[in-house]
Design an enzyme around this catalytic site. Structure first.
Site, PDB file in Angstrom:
ATOM      1  N   LYS A 258     -14.472 -20.665   6.541  1.00  0.00           N
ATOM      2  CA  LYS A 258     -14.833 -19.264   6.297  1.00  0.00           C
ATOM      3  C   LYS A 258     -13.943 -18.766   5.158  1.00  0.00           C
ATOM      4  O   LYS A 258     -12.781 -18.447   5.356  1.00  0.00           O
ATOM      5  CB  LYS A 258     -14.615 -18.411   7.547  1.00  0.00           C
ATOM      6  CG  LYS A 258     -15.539 -17.184   7.666  1.00  0.00           C
ATOM      7  CD  LYS A 258     -15.361 -16.145   6.583  1.00  0.00           C
ATOM      8  CE  LYS A 258     -14.158 -15.277   6.851  1.00  0.00           C
ATOM      9  NZ  LYS A 258     -14.045 -14.171   5.825  1.00  0.00           N
TER      10      LYS A 258
ATOM     11  N   GLY B 275      -3.136 -16.198   5.641  1.00  0.00           N
ATOM     12  CA  GLY B 275      -3.445 -14.796   5.413  1.00  0.00           C
ATOM     13  C   GLY B 275      -2.333 -13.923   5.931  1.00  0.00           C
ATOM     14  O   GLY B 275      -1.175 -14.349   6.044  1.00  0.00           O
ATOM     15  N   SER B 276      -2.667 -12.709   6.291  1.00  0.00           N
ATOM     16  CA  SER B 276      -1.651 -11.757   6.727  1.00  0.00           C
ATOM     17  C   SER B 276      -1.153 -12.078   8.135  1.00  0.00           C
ATOM     18  O   SER B 276      -1.863 -12.693   8.940  1.00  0.00           O
ATOM     19  CB  SER B 276      -2.211 -10.336   6.702  1.00  0.00           C
ATOM     20  OG  SER B 276      -3.158 -10.150   7.742  1.00  0.00           O
TER      21      SER B 276
ATOM     22  N   GLU C 248      -0.355 -19.698   8.730  1.00  0.00           N
ATOM     23  CA  GLU C 248       0.611 -19.559   7.636  1.00  0.00           C
ATOM     24  C   GLU C 248       0.396 -18.153   7.114  1.00  0.00           C
ATOM     25  O   GLU C 248      -0.643 -17.843   6.540  1.00  0.00           O
ATOM     26  CB  GLU C 248       0.366 -20.624   6.559  1.00  0.00           C
ATOM     27  CG  GLU C 248       1.493 -20.699   5.522  1.00  0.00           C
ATOM     28  CD  GLU C 248       1.283 -19.749   4.361  1.00  0.00           C
ATOM     29  OE1 GLU C 248       1.991 -18.699   4.341  1.00  0.00           O
ATOM     30  OE2 GLU C 248       0.434 -20.011   3.507  1.00  0.00           O
TER      31      GLU C 248
ATOM     32  N   CYS D  20       1.867 -15.477  -1.182  1.00  0.00           N
ATOM     33  CA  CYS D  20       2.562 -15.225   0.087  1.00  0.00           C
ATOM     34  C   CYS D  20       4.049 -15.540  -0.010  1.00  0.00           C
ATOM     35  O   CYS D  20       4.875 -14.903   0.637  1.00  0.00           O
ATOM     36  CB  CYS D  20       1.914 -16.003   1.224  1.00  0.00           C
ATOM     37  SG  CYS D  20       1.788 -17.772   0.946  1.00  0.00           S
TER      38      CYS D  20
ATOM     39  N   GLU E  23       5.401  -6.482   3.150  1.00  0.00           N
ATOM     40  CA  GLU E  23       4.820  -7.331   2.114  1.00  0.00           C
ATOM     41  C   GLU E  23       3.854  -6.501   1.273  1.00  0.00           C
ATOM     42  O   GLU E  23       2.857  -5.988   1.782  1.00  0.00           O
ATOM     43  CB  GLU E  23       4.094  -8.514   2.744  1.00  0.00           C
ATOM     44  CG  GLU E  23       3.548  -9.492   1.711  1.00  0.00           C
ATOM     45  CD  GLU E  23       2.857 -10.689   2.353  1.00  0.00           C
ATOM     46  OE1 GLU E  23       2.954 -11.788   1.790  1.00  0.00           O
ATOM     47  OE2 GLU E  23       2.219 -10.509   3.407  1.00  0.00           O
TER      48      GLU E  23
END
Length: 494
Positions: free
Chosen positions: A190, A243-244, A266, A300, A398
């Site tokens: 996805k 992602g977040s 991650e 990231c 972040e």
């Protein structure tokens, strides 16, 4: 024609954009018939109307993946046979370098100079590396003794769900797809709704390379629909996510609600770069600027906090200010552009909100503007803040943009304390000529990767991942195969 802005603009206009899901070896519209727009952030123009997959589309992709896995059409091949297909795929990625580079440049505004020289070649190299590694992983014989033979075998899990973000659409998909497929799994990918185009083309190239139907499926759509459905699906054995931190926690919850699937997150980062007085300041400034401004700061592991010894603080601030002001946001299809737009206007607005908060809590050294080019306001100036307290929002959260926060320290203990004062632990950088200090500080930093006298050191030979709320998933290296396989003991008495 010279490969200038005009060339890439013309080439981009000629591209054939895939806009349907890839399920069971072919392109298919979403079962609902619904679509969503993917937009070029550099211009605001709609690129394509993409299939809006949902739970029904995820289910048919998982069913296809499970059928392919059960048939042994891929999982039943020898590692050497799978390697051959993956190597052909890696070569096809290289053969289609320009097209794949343009797809990510158009979708998320990455400078064409980066996608051509870093993203696509890196993706091909990582696919090739995992392909070449798979027939060099040996099973084990346990030292049981007597008339016993205990074999410890590495076996594929079945169907692996993969959810990737928009900042490195092609690269991060391959980081996860390559080892998952290499060990014999089927995959349902996805991609982020902001960047679906390169994933669809990648799947088509995989089929051309020899991936059997159903082994790789791509469902485009939104996170709260297709992504959530993948996390909750009871027949997905493992889910890998980048992602977040917020969304990573949701996927862990989805696993608990469904079948306790393995989840490998991650997630976010707020990585520190520590500069001691004996460092090579010119090299440190060069790398510190790259570490926060590369990819518009949408990394990231970006070194978004610069921790500098107080004796060299003004020197380093001056060096970073000069480097930031030399970066002018521009057209990502111009080969001379080094800083493109943010991935979406919405994200640019979010970053601008952080910058406004920074004005209230620190000294703006340079930048701070949200710029418009034509119809798009997705451009953010490289921005630096100094004199910021440790509890400020721009220090704690972040930002995921080209915003650097500079703080000072008096000694090694204070530097380490500042560096570790974060809920994240993805990466860190240490600059010093003293090898004892470099190693002792690296021992004390809570980070998955500590780069010494460089930033964001990365290789397919070393694992990438973090600690604390940066997640515990690991991509790259031989360790990446661990999360996509299980250990099965086969015990024989004779």
């Amino acid at each position: 024609m010279t490969k200038n802005t005009e060339f890439y603009t013309k080439r981009a206009a000629e591209l054939s954009l895939r806009n349907d899901c890839w399920v069971d070896g072919r392109f298919v519209p979403a079962l609902s018939g619904q679509r969503f727009e993917t937009v070029n952030p550099a211009t605001g123009a709609v690129l394509a109307q993409v299939a809006r997959g949902d739970a029904g589309d995820i289910d048919r992709a998982v069913v296809s993946g499970r059928a392919a896995f059960g048939s042994g059409v891929w999982s039943g091949l020898t590692p050497t046979e799978r390697k051959a297909v993956l190597l052909r795929w890696a070569q096809l990625v290289r053969d289609n370098l320009e097209e794949l580079a343009l797809l990510d440049t158009l979708d998320v505004g990455k400078p064409i100079s980066d996608t051509l020289t870093i993203d696509v070649p890196g993706a091909a190299a990582i696919l090739q590396w995992h392909a070449e590694a798979i027939d060099k992983l040996y099973d084990e014989i346990a030292p049981t003794g007597g008339r016993d033979l205990a074999m410890v075998r590495r076996v594929p899990l079945g169907v692996v769900g993969v959810v990737v973000p928009w900042n490195f659409p092609l690269d991060l998909a391959i980081w996860k797809i390559a080892p998952a497929l290499a060990v014999g799994n089927s995959v349902v990918l996805k991609p982020a709704e902001q960047s679906p185009l390169s994933a669809l083309r990648l799947a088509e190239l995989g089929s051309e390379a020899g991936l059997p139907a159903g082994v790789l499926n791509v469902v485009t759509g939104f996170g709260h629909e297709a992504g959530r459905a993948l996390g909750l699906h009871p027949d997905v054995d493992c889910l890998a996510f980048t992602g977040s931190t917020e969304i990573g926690k949701l996927f862990q919850g989805y696993a608990g609600e469904s079948n306790m699937k393995q989840v490998w997150p991650e997630t976010g980062g707020k990585s520190p770069c520590l500069v001691f007085p004996d460092a090579d300041l010119e090299a440190a400034a060069d790398k510190a600027a790259w570490g926060i401004f590369f990819n518009q700061g949408q990394v990231c592991s970006a070194n978004s906090r610069l921790l500098v010894h107080e004796s060299i603080a003004q020197d380093m601030i001056g060096r970073l200010k000069a480097r930031a002001e030399a970066l002018v946001p521009g057209n990502p299809l111009d080969p001379s552009t080094r800083l493109g737009p943010m991935a979406t206007v919405e994200h640019a607005d979010r970053v601008a909100g952080f910058i406004e908060a920074g004005r209230q809590s620190g000294t703006l050294v340079t930048g701070g503007g949200q710029l418009s080019h034509g119809a798009s306001r997705a451009y953010i100036q490289p921005t630096i803040f100094a004199d910021v307290a440790s509890d400020a929002v721009i220090v704690r959260e972040e930002i995921f943009g080209p915003v650097l926060v500079i703080q000072t320290f008096r000694d090694e203990d204070e530097a380490v304390a500042l560096a570790n004062d974060t809920p994240y632990g993805l990466a860190a950088s240490v600059w010093t000529r003293d090898i004892t200090r470099a190693l002792s500080v690296s021992d004390r930093l809570n980070a998955g990767t500590v780069s010494i006298n460089t930033v964001d050191a990365l290789s397919p030979m070393t694992p990438f991942g973090g600690m604390k709320q940066s997640g515990f998933g690991r991509d790259l290296s031989l360790h990446s195969f661990d999360k996509y396989s299980a250990l099965k003991t086969v015990w024989i008495k004779y």
